[in-house]
Design an enzyme around this catalytic site. Structure first.
Site, PDB file in Angstrom:
ATOM      1  N   SER A 147       5.185  -1.857   4.175  1.00 33.13           N
ATOM      2  CA  SER A 147       4.925  -3.212   4.373  1.00 33.13           C
ATOM      3  C   SER A 147       4.603  -3.770   3.453  1.00 33.13           C
ATOM      4  O   SER A 147       3.982  -3.988   2.072  1.00 33.13           O
ATOM      5  CB  SER A 147       3.968  -3.399   5.073  1.00 33.13           C
ATOM      6  OG  SER A 147       4.219  -2.099   6.232  1.00 33.13           O
TER       7      SER A 147
ATOM      8  N   GLU B 111      -1.905  11.001  17.243  1.00 34.12           N
ATOM      9  CA  GLU B 111      -1.668  12.035  16.894  1.00 34.12           C
ATOM     10  C   GLU B 111      -3.423  12.214  15.796  1.00 34.12           C
ATOM     11  O   GLU B 111      -4.016  13.035  16.424  1.00 34.12           O
ATOM     12  CB  GLU B 111      -0.679  12.605  16.572  1.00 34.12           C
ATOM     13  CG  GLU B 111      -0.989  14.341  16.072  1.00 34.12           C
ATOM     14  CD  GLU B 111       0.333  15.389  15.447  1.00 34.12           C
ATOM     15  OE1 GLU B 111      -0.517  16.198  15.163  1.00 34.12           O
ATOM     16  OE2 GLU B 111       1.010  14.327  15.209  1.00 34.12           O
TER      17      GLU B 111
ATOM     18  N   GLU C 191      -9.097  -2.067   6.330  1.00 35.34           N
ATOM     19  CA  GLU C 191      -7.785  -2.022   7.760  1.00 35.34           C
ATOM     20  C   GLU C 191      -7.839  -2.127   9.070  1.00 35.34           C
ATOM     21  O   GLU C 191      -7.032  -3.119   9.929  1.00 35.34           O
ATOM     22  CB  GLU C 191      -6.798  -1.209   7.278  1.00 35.34           C
ATOM     23  CG  GLU C 191      -5.535  -1.420   7.900  1.00 35.34           C
ATOM     24  CD  GLU C 191      -4.484  -0.094   8.129  1.00 35.34           C
ATOM     25  OE1 GLU C 191      -3.064  -0.769   7.718  1.00 35.34           O
ATOM     26  OE2 GLU C 191      -4.985   1.026   7.473  1.00 35.34           O
TER      27      GLU C 191
ATOM     28  N   GLN D 215       1.186  -0.981  -0.366  1.00 37.46           N
ATOM     29  CA  GLN D 215       0.034  -0.099   0.060  1.00 37.46           C
ATOM     30  C   GLN D 215       1.001   1.165  -0.145  1.00 37.46           C
ATOM     31  O   GLN D 215       1.760   1.626   0.889  1.00 37.46           O
ATOM     32  CB  GLN D 215      -0.956  -0.228   1.503  1.00 37.46           C
ATOM     33  CG  GLN D 215      -1.662   0.905   1.600  1.00 37.46           C
ATOM     34  CD  GLN D 215      -2.902   0.837   2.362  1.00 37.46           C
ATOM     35  OE1 GLN D 215      -4.274   0.027   2.017  1.00 37.46           O
ATOM     36  NE2 GLN D 215      -2.277   1.710   3.764  1.00 37.46           N
ATOM     37  N   GLY D 216       0.740   2.310  -0.972  1.00 38.33           N
ATOM     38  CA  GLY D 216       1.326   3.023  -1.127  1.00 38.33           C
ATOM     39  C   GLY D 216       1.284   4.401  -0.307  1.00 38.33           C
ATOM     40  O   GLY D 216       0.658   5.243  -1.937  1.00 38.33           O
ATOM     41  N   TYR D 217       0.582   4.672   0.370  1.00 37.20           N
ATOM     42  CA  TYR D 217       0.164   5.858   1.575  1.00 37.20           C
ATOM     43  C   TYR D 217       1.245   6.739   1.993  1.00 37.20           C
ATOM     44  O   TYR D 217       0.768   8.218   1.171  1.00 37.20           O
ATOM     45  CB  TYR D 217      -0.954   5.579   2.288  1.00 37.20           C
ATOM     46  CG  TYR D 217      -2.364   5.102   2.017  1.00 37.20           C
ATOM     47  CD1 TYR D 217      -2.779   4.861   0.453  1.00 37.20           C
ATOM     48  CD2 TYR D 217      -3.145   4.984   2.721  1.00 37.20           C
ATOM     49  CE1 TYR D 217      -3.743   4.483  -0.444  1.00 37.20           C
ATOM     50  CE2 TYR D 217      -4.758   4.183   2.361  1.00 37.20           C
ATOM     51  CZ  TYR D 217      -4.840   3.981   0.353  1.00 37.20           C
ATOM     52  OH  TYR D 217      -5.939   3.229   0.588  1.00 37.20           O
ATOM     53  N   SER D 218       1.584   6.125   2.376  1.00 41.40           N
ATOM     54  CA  SER D 218       2.713   7.110   3.727  1.00 41.40           C
ATOM     55  C   SER D 218       4.286   8.174   2.799  1.00 41.40           C
ATOM     56  O   SER D 218       4.022   7.622   1.622  1.00 41.40           O
ATOM     57  CB  SER D 218       3.904   6.901   4.749  1.00 41.40           C
ATOM     58  OG  SER D 218       1.858   6.649   5.663  1.00 41.40           O
TER      59      SER D 218
ATOM     60  N   SER E 162      -1.602   7.335  12.338  1.00 38.89           N
ATOM     61  CA  SER E 162      -0.410   7.662  14.067  1.00 38.89           C
ATOM     62  C   SER E 162      -1.672   7.737  15.487  1.00 38.89           C
ATOM     63  O   SER E 162      -2.848   8.329  15.103  1.00 38.89           O
ATOM     64  CB  SER E 162       0.481   8.443  14.161  1.00 38.89           C
ATOM     65  OG  SER E 162      -0.155  10.067  13.882  1.00 38.89           O
TER      66      SER E 162
END
Length: 382
Positions: A161, A363, A244, A126-129, A361
């Protein structure tokens, strides 16, 4: 359809029969910070599961699943964890990308990708961050432009990941020039085995590297492999994040209970249980885990509350493990050839710090809770 208990019995008996022979050595292998363990064997095991109809059990029957109810899915994940079966290698495809395609994909996308996810013949990441868009996902800078009959992608993803094992990546990229925040993003399905893609493992404190940086330099994606409308990728990405935090967390909690039981056994063996403060913290950990299970079973439970709760509980368990072990927790037990060989408790302590960061996160979860549940004013953003 069988009842939940009949389904549970079927799962338990199948695992008892099949997690034997060449697969017996895989028991307990893999998992967070141990994804490198017996990867080829775990892949073969999961393909064996697929051949017998035990992958994607919650998917609709028309898409190759069993159409299992929520209760049956909970039973499956719990029995899988109780059997100490090896950590799954295709979970990103099965639990994230697959349900996203079922909900938002075209018929052609479903025909192309769902069978290989179910058969575990193609793995996904998964290419998010990104370096400047981790917790603030709407700040994505990776861009894609449509020209010469393909999307051309440039940018960088991080903390990806299992990218070093995957064949495909779902990439959130900015496709509308000049767009801002949530607007103008697209959800692209990108093959990783092509020119213009470089995967670099990130070595962690534990010495392992299941996370990666992924660099795109003119990589290409088929125009037919945009999930949802171009520019409408934010809604699709949020749907993926919702999947998720599904029922698979109940199986995760079985693993947590196994860790807690082992820690209580260690405290009893080394005398730490005689310390009233440590004994009190162990009891509180048990109570906390019971509360996590009750919350996970509650219909309509808020995903942000669940993620915040289990991540902090597991991080605290890692800290408690170090205190139960005492001074021995400060010493790596390797030999001269590998002096940085950590034991399971040290790995738990170090890797559980990541629990409060990945999958949203702490936050960000607090912000979501404040804005969506408590109705507080939204955070001011530049």
């Amino acid at each position: 359809m069988s009842s939940v208990e009949e389904f549970r019995t079927e799962v338990r008996e199948w695992l008892l029969t099949h997690l034997t022979g060449r697969f017996a050595a895989l028991t307990g292998r893999g998992g967070p910070d141990r994804e490198h363990e017996a990867f080829a064997g775990r892949l073969a095991w999961e393909q064996h599961m697929a051949a017998h109809g035990w992958t994607c059990v919650g998917w609709p029957v028309e898409h190759g699943g069993r159409g299992a109810s929520t209760g049956q899915q909970i039973a499956f994940h719990e029995e899988y964890a109780l059997a100490d079966a090896p950590a799954r290698v295709g979970h990103i495809g099965e639990q994230l990308l697959g349900p996203t395609l079922i909900a938002h994909g075209t018929q052609e996308q479903k025909r192309r990708f769902l069978p290989s996810i179910r058969a575990v013949t193609e793995l996904w990441c998964q290419g998010y961050s990104e370096p400047d868009a981790g917790s603030d996902l709407a700040a994505v800078r990776t861009r894609a432009a449509l020209r010469d009959g393909a999307w051309h992608i440039d940018g960088q993803k991080t903390w990806t990941s299992l990218a070093h094992e995957a064949q495909w990546c779902s990439v959130l990229a900015r496709t509308t020039p000049g767009s801002h925040r949530h607007a103008g993003l697209s959800y692209l399905l990108v093959p990783l085995d092509q020119p213009g893609v470089e995967v670099r493992p990130i070595v962690q404190l534990t010495g392992t590297s299941e996370f990666n940086e992924v660099f795109f330099d003119g990589a290409r994606a088929d125009p037919a492999h945009v999930v949802g409308a171009p520019g409408g990728g934010w809604a699709v990405a949020m749907a993926t994040l919702g999947f998720e935090r599904g029922v698979s967390t109940l199986g995760q909690q079985v693993g947590f209970r196994r860790e807690l039981d082992a820690l209580v056994g260690l405290a009893r063996a080394n005398g730490a249980l005689a310390d009233p403060l440590l004994r009190d913290r162990l009891v509180r950990a048990w109570i906390g885990l019971e509360a996590l299970r009750a919350a996970a079973l509650r219909p309509g439970a808020e995903p942000s509350l669940a993620k915040l709760s289990w991540a902090r509980w597991h991080r605290d368990l890692g800290e408690l493990a170090m205190d139960v072990r005492g001074a021995a927790s400060l010493v790596a037990t390797g030999d001269a050839g590998d002096p940085y060989d950590l034991d399971d408790w040290q790995r738990l302590f170090l890797f559980s710090r990541a629990d409060t960061i990945y999958a949203g996160s702490d936050e960000i979860q607090r912000t979501l809770i404040a804005e969506r549940i408590l109705g507080l004013p939204k955070e001011v953003r530049a």
